[in-house]
Motif scaffolding. Sequence first.
Motif, short mmCIF file in Angstrom:
data_model
loop_
_atom_site.label_atom_id
_atom_site.label_comp_id
_atom_site.label_asym_id
_atom_site.label_seq_id
_atom_site.Cartn_x
_atom_site.Cartn_y
_atom_site.Cartn_z
N GLN A 30 -4.00 6.21 -7.47
CA GLN A 30 -3.60 7.29 -6.40
C GLN A 30 -4.61 7.92 -6.27
O GLN A 30 -4.14 8.70 -8.18
N THR A 48 -8.46 3.46 -11.00
CA THR A 48 -9.02 4.63 -9.47
C THR A 48 -9.67 3.49 -9.04
O THR A 48 -10.47 2.72 -8.72
N SER A 86 -5.22 11.89 -4.35
CA SER A 86 -4.85 12.01 -3.03
C SER A 86 -4.64 13.71 -3.53
O SER A 86 -4.06 13.81 -4.43
N GLY A 100 0.68 -0.91 -0.24
CA GLY A 100 0.29 -0.06 0.01
C GLY A 100 0.76 1.31 -0.01
O GLY A 100 0.41 2.14 0.56
N SER A 119 -1.22 2.74 -2.95
CA SER A 119 -2.87 3.07 -2.19
C SER A 119 -3.05 2.02 -1.39
O SER A 119 -3.52 0.87 -2.25
N SER A 157 0.72 13.04 -6.84
CA SER A 157 0.95 11.96 -7.43
C SER A 157 1.74 11.09 -8.65
O SER A 157 2.26 10.06 -9.05
N HIS A 215 -6.44 1.86 -0.62
CA HIS A 215 -7.32 1.95 -0.43
C HIS A 215 -7.53 0.44 -2.07
O HIS A 215 -8.36 -0.84 -1.95
N HIS A 246 1.69 4.63 -1.16
CA HIS A 246 1.73 6.09 -1.38
C HIS A 246 1.83 7.16 -1.37
O HIS A 246 1.54 8.31 -1.55
#
Length: 434
Positions: free
Chosen positions: A332, A361, A334, A298, A417, A339, A419, A300
């Motif tokens: 990514q 995404t 944010s 993850g 990410s 990014s 997520h 990021h």
Amino acid sequence: MERTYESAIAFLRGRRRMTRPNPSFTISQLPIAHLPNASPTFRGTPSIEGMREWLQKLGHTDAKIDSLNIIHVAGTKGKGSTCAFVESFLRVYGERTGFPRKTGLYTSPHLIETNERIRIDFNPLPKDVFAQNVFEEQVDVAIYETHHGGQYDATNVVQHPVVTGLASIGMDHVRELGPSLENIAWHKAGIFKAGAPAFSLPQEPKVAQVLKNRAAEKGVTLKFVGVDRDLPGNLNIKTQLYNASLAREISNAFLELKHPGVSPCLTARDIADGVQRFHWPGRFQIVPEGKYSWYLDGAHNELSIGEAAVWFQQVSRQGGGDLPMRILIFAQKSDQRDSLGVLKRLSETLNLSIQHAIFTTYSDNDNGRLLEQYRQCWKEWFPWTEAWNEQTPWQAVARARELGKGEDAVHILVTGSLHLVGSVLRQLGDVLQS
């Protein structure tokens, strides 16, 4: 309210700020502070705002929070892994000595289910227990990972931690915490509290100086921790060697304060067992699925994405034989970081051939512009690579599987990410359970 898991989640979400507006809030309303460049920054609503009042409404006073025996950890890269190592070391020690009998671990974000954020003896709270005791679980030690920052982070309502620790610090969440690395370091060191020893991994000189200054302001003893050469040899990832070394110092300091008279604190066997039991989903994680091997991390920010790249090229090259097809899945989104800079850092560090790059995404609101930027940049850097845009992680996984048809072995790096990693892990659920 009915005490079900769904009701508990709804209760929590109903009391969460869903957005961070720019209210009539100025930096002068924050506690007086002197940031390195004399231009303090914090945009939006600090997450610590209103947190103490909210906790008190739930019946949790400062004294009740302090009774949890809190270890507080911040940083840019590795703070979650450091917390997990601390929990593992203290759990093994507790099994041998009787203290701590029960460990608590709070981290964020979760990968698949909300209850992953709260763990007792490293096990996520079962949904029925979460529903019944979401605010009532008592532990002998509680290890808290900050969300980001430190000074104004929601977790910094803790007034009297037992020990604090800082993992590696780099550029991240610049919009709120920046603009400089020194500013970010100042925020991270906001978790230091008088009376609680503080530990930090080695930092850049300008970062180290900020931390020293903050420690002196608060009357805190700060120790910088290098690699512990006595750690077991199966820790072969450099960043995890550092995180485990920091965790060992934090754990021993906690035990000296809360369980004195037992010497040495962590034995060599405790350390070996703690490392053996260490598990941190979504970080340096490998999931085999037939001829497909999924490598998930993850990472990021620029600091952590380089470590993920080094790890992937190390493990992907092992085993010899025919070269596998290699695929990158990256997402990514944010406004807290650059990014494209993160993707550039990945491209510069990833010193092996990638046949396909898939950009996706995890936001339903993305209009595809950022994905096209990723794809065009990647094609500019690696014109021989096929680059694809997929609107969802599910479509990205399907694309990777389709591209791997006819190949003997396929290595897929999923990064950029947590997520994204969580979404892919949900899709691999049947593989993980088998």
